[in-house]
Design an enzyme around this catalytic site. Structure first.
Site, mmCIF file in Angstrom:
data_model
loop_
_atom_site.group_PDB
_atom_site.id
_atom_site.type_symbol
_atom_site.label_atom_id
_atom_site.label_comp_id
_atom_site.label_asym_id
_atom_site.label_seq_id
_atom_site.Cartn_x
_atom_site.Cartn_y
_atom_site.Cartn_z
ATOM 1 N N HIS A 78 81.217 -24.726 82.366
ATOM 2 C CA HIS A 78 81.640 -25.738 83.349
ATOM 3 C C HIS A 78 83.155 -25.870 83.356
ATOM 4 O O HIS A 78 83.807 -25.727 82.319
ATOM 5 C CB HIS A 78 80.975 -27.089 83.083
ATOM 6 C CG HIS A 78 81.357 -27.755 81.787
ATOM 7 N ND1 HIS A 78 82.418 -28.629 81.676
ATOM 8 C CD2 HIS A 78 80.798 -27.692 80.547
ATOM 9 C CE1 HIS A 78 82.488 -29.074 80.432
ATOM 10 N NE2 HIS A 78 81.534 -28.523 79.718
ATOM 11 N N ASP A 80 84.875 -28.660 84.737
ATOM 12 C CA ASP A 80 85.428 -30.015 84.704
ATOM 13 C C ASP A 80 85.737 -30.428 83.268
ATOM 14 O O ASP A 80 85.228 -29.820 82.313
ATOM 15 C CB ASP A 80 84.460 -31.018 85.339
ATOM 16 C CG ASP A 80 83.206 -31.240 84.514
ATOM 17 O OD1 ASP A 80 82.596 -30.230 84.083
ATOM 18 O OD2 ASP A 80 82.813 -32.408 84.299
ATOM 19 N N GLU A 175 79.815 -31.244 84.732
ATOM 20 C CA GLU A 175 78.916 -31.267 83.571
ATOM 21 C C GLU A 175 79.184 -32.479 82.705
ATOM 22 O O GLU A 175 78.261 -33.072 82.136
ATOM 23 C CB GLU A 175 79.098 -29.980 82.758
ATOM 24 C CG GLU A 175 78.075 -29.798 81.628
ATOM 25 C CD GLU A 175 78.492 -30.387 80.283
ATOM 26 O OE1 GLU A 175 77.688 -30.394 79.346
ATOM 27 O OE2 GLU A 175 79.656 -30.876 80.176
#
Length: 412
Positions: A78, A80, A175
């Site tokens: 992920h 983020d 996430e």
């Protein structure tokens, strides 16, 4: 080594903090900045079927280079970073040949990364560490995972003599706020199984995680002049405090480990008239998890019964929502996928650390969506704060694990 450092630094210096209060996907516009960069890099290195959808989910393919049937495997990370600590203006520091002593992250603010407190640092004496400057998180969770997947795919493209089947890569937003898999198109991904590169210490291999829920408890009160408040005022902040005190005092993150579950109060806001407590509930055991959720409701009912006459309506409202579940029951029927990762580590001289995740990954949700997905180390430590760091050698080893898994999966 410099290549992987440069790639990692280019990712972490892009702010991709997610926002739990947003209703969009991705939850923040700035996540697109890294997402679009990854798409261009995937295309430039020669990956096929590179796509990014309207929600910033990225997928790409490395075609098989063998002429026999091989399972299609995937690697997921992920992009983020957590809203728990700022990810803006990250200024990575490179510590070469770490000497085992304190690392001054920020002299002006007296912020020190010390092995006296973070003992794991001593595992990496003589290695190259990447740290923060003490004012932000680093973003190794999970930009280390992205770095490793990208570097592994690049390596496989450059070394066609390494035989492998079809490999899919997937990069997700959000996430860190529990939504990373919500709009992941498992059918489009088209894998027999996958691995998230989202663990911590070198050697970690995980196929069990917490069952997870979030709870928001709202307390009502009555504001009366304090000079005339006896028998009349109801201070909702004191109710919130009482509620917290009724939870098991030793079942909190700082006092639990291994398979032990917990309640974690992470936000408390209030005034006399209204207060809210937000917490997360975690347990590996499904029955204990259900009991924890029920305890929240039981305490709320006790408050309502106690104040029914004085307040005239429910004084306490408890909302409990499931977030994700333990992926163990979805992975155990296909346990060979864990064994392949374990074998890959051992062949590379890495001692596997097989243990439950005290948290969750996209893989936990993906496993329940039909894509069994154990979790592999990405190498970082002290996620979600200013003391976060990652040994470069761990990222290199994680990259090698990806390559070796691809190679082992293609063996006849």
């Amino acid at each position: 080594m410099q290549h992987i450092i440069d790639r990692f630094v280019s990712y972490v210096t892009i702010d991709t903090e997610s926002d739990p209060n947003s209703t969009t996907t991705p939850s923040t516009e700035k996540q697109w900045n890294l997402a679009n960069k990854l798409v261009e890099e995937l295309k430039a290195m020669g990956m096929q079927e590179v796509s990014i959808d309207e929600n910033a989910y990225i997928m790409a393919t490395l075609p098989s280079n063998v002429d026999y049937d091989v399972p299609t495997i995937g690697f997921v990370a992920h992009f983020d970073t957590t809203p728990d600590f700022t990810g803006a203006n990250v200024k990575p520091q490179i510590i070469e040949n770490y000497d085992g002593q304190d690392i001054v992250l920020n002299a002006a603010q007296n912020i020190v990364l010390s092995p006296n407190y973070f003992e794991d640092l001593l595992l990496y004496k003589g290695q190259t560490l990447i740290t923060t400057d003490g004012t932000t998180l680093l973003g190794a969770d999970d930009k280390a995972g992205i770095t490793e997947i990208m570097t592994a795919m690049e390596y496989l493209i450059q070394h066609p003599e390494i035989k492998h089947g079809k490999i899919r890569v997937g990069f997700t937003p959000d996430e860190e706020i529990g939504r990373g898999a919500h709009k992941f198109d498992v059918a489009k991904f088209g894998c027999d199984w996958a691995y998230t590169m989202d663990g911590s210490q070198i050697g970690e291999l995980e196929y069990e995680n917490f069952n997870a829920a979030g709870a928001k408890i709202t307390f009502k009160g009555k504001s009366v002049h304090p000079g005339y408040a006896k028998g009349k005022m109801i201070n909702s902040m004191l109710l919130a405090n009482r509620f917290i005190s009724l939870l098991p005092e030793n079942e909190v993150p700082e006092r639990t480990t291994g398979y032990e579950g917990f309640f974690h109060v992470h936000h408390l806001n209030g005034s006399i008239e209204e207060s809210t407590v937000e917490l997360i509930i975690r347990d590996h055991d499904k029955d204990k998890f259900e009991a924890r959720k029920e305890l929240i409701h039981t305490i709320a009912k006790q408050f309502n019964a106690e104040y029914a006459k004085q307040f005239g309506e429910n004084i306490c409202t408890a909302e409990v929502k499931d977030q994700y579940f333990n992926m163990r029951e979805k992975v155990e029927p296909v346990f060979h996928i864990v064994e392949i990762a374990e074998k890959a580590m051992k062949e590379l001289g890495i001692e596997p650390i097989i243990k439950p995740i005290r948290g969750g990954t996209d893989g936990s949700q993906l496993s329940y969506m039909g894509l069994p997905c154990p979790n592999i180390f990405a190498g970082g430590h002290n996620f979600h704060g200013k003391y976060e760091y990652v040994p470069v050698e761990s990222m290199i080893k994680a990259t090698e694990v990806i390559v070796k898994i691809a190679e082992l999966t293609a063996q006849k």
